[in-house]
Design an enzyme around this catalytic site. Sequence first.
Site, mmCIF file in Angstrom:
data_model
loop_
_atom_site.group_PDB
_atom_site.id
_atom_site.type_symbol
_atom_site.label_atom_id
_atom_site.label_comp_id
_atom_site.label_asym_id
_atom_site.label_seq_id
_atom_site.Cartn_x
_atom_site.Cartn_y
_atom_site.Cartn_z
ATOM 1 N N TYR A 1 -7.172 -12.605 -9.008
ATOM 2 C CA TYR A 1 -6.045 -13.052 -9.826
ATOM 3 C C TYR A 1 -6.511 -13.370 -11.240
ATOM 4 O O TYR A 1 -5.799 -13.090 -12.211
ATOM 5 C CB TYR A 1 -5.373 -14.277 -9.189
ATOM 6 C CG TYR A 1 -4.585 -13.929 -7.942
ATOM 7 C CD1 TYR A 1 -3.303 -13.401 -8.047
ATOM 8 C CD2 TYR A 1 -5.125 -14.110 -6.680
ATOM 9 C CE1 TYR A 1 -2.586 -13.068 -6.910
ATOM 10 C CE2 TYR A 1 -4.408 -13.781 -5.541
ATOM 11 C CZ TYR A 1 -3.138 -13.257 -5.661
ATOM 12 O OH TYR A 1 -2.429 -12.916 -4.537
ATOM 13 N N ASN B 1 7.125 -9.021 -7.530
ATOM 14 C CA ASN B 1 7.107 -7.564 -7.587
ATOM 15 C C ASN B 1 8.030 -6.995 -6.508
ATOM 16 O O ASN B 1 7.808 -7.201 -5.322
ATOM 17 C CB ASN B 1 5.678 -7.062 -7.389
ATOM 18 C CG ASN B 1 5.594 -5.569 -7.236
ATOM 19 O OD1 ASN B 1 6.374 -4.823 -7.827
ATOM 20 N ND2 ASN B 1 4.654 -5.120 -6.430
ATOM 21 N N GLU C 1 -7.424 2.094 1.353
ATOM 22 C CA GLU C 1 -7.852 2.520 0.020
ATOM 23 C C GLU C 1 -9.367 2.478 -0.145
ATOM 24 O O GLU C 1 -9.924 3.227 -0.958
ATOM 25 C CB GLU C 1 -7.192 1.630 -1.048
ATOM 26 C CG GLU C 1 -5.707 1.882 -1.150
ATOM 27 C CD GLU C 1 -5.029 1.022 -2.205
ATOM 28 O OE1 GLU C 1 -3.899 1.351 -2.554
ATOM 29 O OE2 GLU C 1 -5.614 0.027 -2.679
ATOM 30 N N CYS D 1 0.600 -4.658 -5.876
ATOM 31 C CA CYS D 1 0.182 -6.056 -5.895
ATOM 32 C C CYS D 1 -0.790 -6.371 -4.760
ATOM 33 O O CYS D 1 -1.500 -7.373 -4.825
ATOM 34 C CB CYS D 1 1.394 -6.985 -5.854
ATOM 35 S SG CYS D 1 2.506 -6.683 -4.480
#
Length: 164
Positions: free
Chosen positions: A104, A127, A162, A135
């Site tokens: 963050y 979001n 990912e 996010c």
Amino acid sequence: MKAQLLQMTTPDGPFTILAQDGVVISSGWTDNPGELTGQIHPSLRPGTLEPVSGLGEISSAVEAFYAGDPMPAMGVPVRQLSGPFRVHAWDVLRLVRPGQPVTYTQYAELAGNPRAVRAAASACAFNAAALFVPCHRVIRTDGSLGGFRWGLPIKQSLLAREAG
């Protein structure tokens, strides 16, 4: 105002997308469209939803993500409205590389205000376009996941997918 409603099946559960004219206005891991409409800015909120069986490049990007290619989702047009910092912060999120989550604090720095850690976290919380504005790629400084509107198991799954 009308929006198209697409519900897809993913390894992380049902994924619902609301779009207008080929632009995502809200998305998330739910089969309840009502869970998506509250995150949409009132001026963009649709009055009616039209169920569709596909959304062209939008649904193709979700399929590509789950097939191992997260990049097409970053090119899907998204429309969200808020204050200048939050809108900019959402744009910045789309630049965070898959497999390279940021904290963050780093996210606030990338958004141009290193002291705005709470504002950066708020941008994640508000979001509406999950996956397309990733996010899930923002974690706590200690390496823990932090929060995620769609649940920490889904956030962990997305980050693991990912990471390769």
